[in-house]
Design a protein around this motif. Sequence first.
Motif, mmCIF file in Angstrom:
data_model
loop_
_atom_site.group_PDB
_atom_site.id
_atom_site.type_symbol
_atom_site.label_atom_id
_atom_site.label_comp_id
_atom_site.label_asym_id
_atom_site.label_seq_id
_atom_site.Cartn_x
_atom_site.Cartn_y
_atom_site.Cartn_z
ATOM 1 N N CYS A 257 44.320 61.511 9.821
ATOM 2 C CA CYS A 257 43.929 61.158 11.198
ATOM 3 C C CYS A 257 42.738 60.192 11.169
ATOM 4 O O CYS A 257 41.795 60.383 10.422
ATOM 5 C CB CYS A 257 43.542 62.439 11.944
ATOM 6 S SG CYS A 257 42.707 62.149 13.514
ATOM 7 N N ARG A 258 42.808 59.156 12.003
ATOM 8 C CA ARG A 258 41.723 58.163 12.067
ATOM 9 C C ARG A 258 40.414 58.794 12.547
ATOM 10 O O ARG A 258 39.339 58.261 12.286
ATOM 11 C CB ARG A 258 42.086 57.043 13.051
ATOM 12 C CG ARG A 258 43.429 56.384 12.780
ATOM 13 C CD ARG A 258 43.318 55.279 11.771
ATOM 14 N NE ARG A 258 44.624 54.663 11.561
ATOM 15 C CZ ARG A 258 44.835 53.686 10.694
ATOM 16 N NH1 ARG A 258 43.840 53.201 9.979
ATOM 17 N NH2 ARG A 258 46.041 53.189 10.537
ATOM 18 N N CYS B 87 48.245 60.676 13.462
ATOM 19 C CA CYS B 87 48.668 61.950 14.053
ATOM 20 C C CYS B 87 50.078 61.820 14.623
ATOM 21 O O CYS B 87 50.928 62.679 14.410
ATOM 22 C CB CYS B 87 47.696 62.387 15.142
ATOM 23 S SG CYS B 87 46.140 63.011 14.482
ATOM 24 N N CYS C 21 42.876 64.432 15.815
ATOM 25 C CA CYS C 21 42.759 64.068 17.236
ATOM 26 C C CYS C 21 44.070 64.256 18.002
ATOM 27 O O CYS C 21 44.072 64.451 19.208
ATOM 28 C CB CYS C 21 42.262 62.628 17.372
ATOM 29 S SG CYS C 21 43.501 61.360 17.004
ATOM 30 N N GLY C 22 45.193 64.155 17.288
ATOM 31 C CA GLY C 22 46.486 64.341 17.956
ATOM 32 C C GLY C 22 46.996 63.104 18.676
ATOM 33 O O GLY C 22 48.112 63.114 19.202
ATOM 34 N N THR C 23 46.207 62.022 18.737
ATOM 35 C CA THR C 23 46.644 60.859 19.522
ATOM 36 C C THR C 23 46.677 59.544 18.734
ATOM 37 O O THR C 23 47.268 58.580 19.199
ATOM 38 C CB THR C 23 45.708 60.639 20.745
ATOM 39 O OG1 THR C 23 44.365 60.536 20.260
ATOM 40 C CG2 THR C 23 45.794 61.813 21.721
ATOM 41 N N CYS C 24 46.071 59.502 17.544
ATOM 42 C CA CYS C 24 46.040 58.221 16.812
ATOM 43 C C CYS C 24 47.390 57.962 16.135
ATOM 44 O O CYS C 24 48.269 58.818 16.137
ATOM 45 C CB CYS C 24 44.912 58.222 15.773
ATOM 46 S SG CYS C 24 45.264 59.249 14.328
HETATM 47 ZN ZN ZN Z 1 44.496 61.452 14.864
#
Ligand code: ZN
Length: 346
Positions: A107-108, A99, A93-96
């Motif tokens: 990644c969650r 990440c 996702c790039g945001t959790c």
């Molecule tokens: Zn993530």
Amino acid sequence: MKAISLEGIHLLGTIDCEEAIVKRPDDVRIKIKSVGVCGSDIHYYRDGKIGVQVVKYPFVIGHEFSGVVEAIGSGVSRLKVGDRVSVDPSVSCGTCDQCLAGRPHTCRNNKFLGCPGQLEGCNKPYIVMPERNCYLLPDPLSFDEGMLVEPLSIGIYSTLSAGDVAGKHIGILGFGPIGMCVFQSLKMRGAASVFVSEPLANRRALALAQGADMVVNPLTEDVISVFNNALPLQQDIVFDCCGMQQAADQAINTLKPGGTFMIIGIPEFDNWAFQADLMRRKEITIKNVRRQNHCDQAAIDAISSGNVSMEGMISHRFHWSEAQKAYDIVANYRDNVMKVVLYFDE
Ligand SMILES: [Zn+2]
Ligand SMILES: [Zn+2]
């Protein structure tokens, strides 16, 4: 578009799936060239699940592949139509927190190709992937080598995760495709010796041909005493590349005090058992490996530079119309199988 689907235990079919159309600006459409059959695909084929990831039929699996970029979204800047690519099947996702901590592989919200409930797999002629998952294949690399980037990246990540392997004495339990990728990465990174345990004769021969310092058959030899007799001070690191309980017992009994047991294999059971007393007295470290993290480019570079050899990895090649046969060979360890490849050209 037709895709190969899992229809039940040991049963493949074909289904109509959604056309691969670029919708998001960062997407690329890829014509799939070479798809590897992975041990984890076989878990879904044979058992219908890996742990809590249970297949709902029909479902398209497959995640090791290479191909050619056919169309790109408006925001794609690095790739162009006609580029040959190897693809990382893990979409993070790039945001959790994971990440952001540089751990996109845990990644969650990770979505992995061919994982039940996540993303449809790559056993089909076309796919759409985010540009960031695609790695340019340098010219000398074949599509088959491009497909092998994914398992090799796991081998490289596993050895990096084990720390400094240079000059170390190391054991590998299981010389399937992942065991071989771990082996090649260890050789590249300067391991002093690598002992291998593997029940299949063709895989033992491959390990010997690639320079393993000792190769044993766990079905006819006592791995623990053979390893310990050959190396009285014992191993620094042992890699489980088979997911069998015996691997844990063998590792704990062949590791030196302060040694590390790396778990790469995917067990079919729910709980490992460890010899608590011996493990505690030796102060053994146990480390799990979840796929790979940022090792795609390293794998491409390792193959292009000749620092690793994928020679002998691919044992069978099939057109996708023969997918059932291909999967049966892998699932039953028939015909001296190592890695089986499917081709999706019409
Ligand atoms: Zn993530
Ligand atoms: Zn795989």
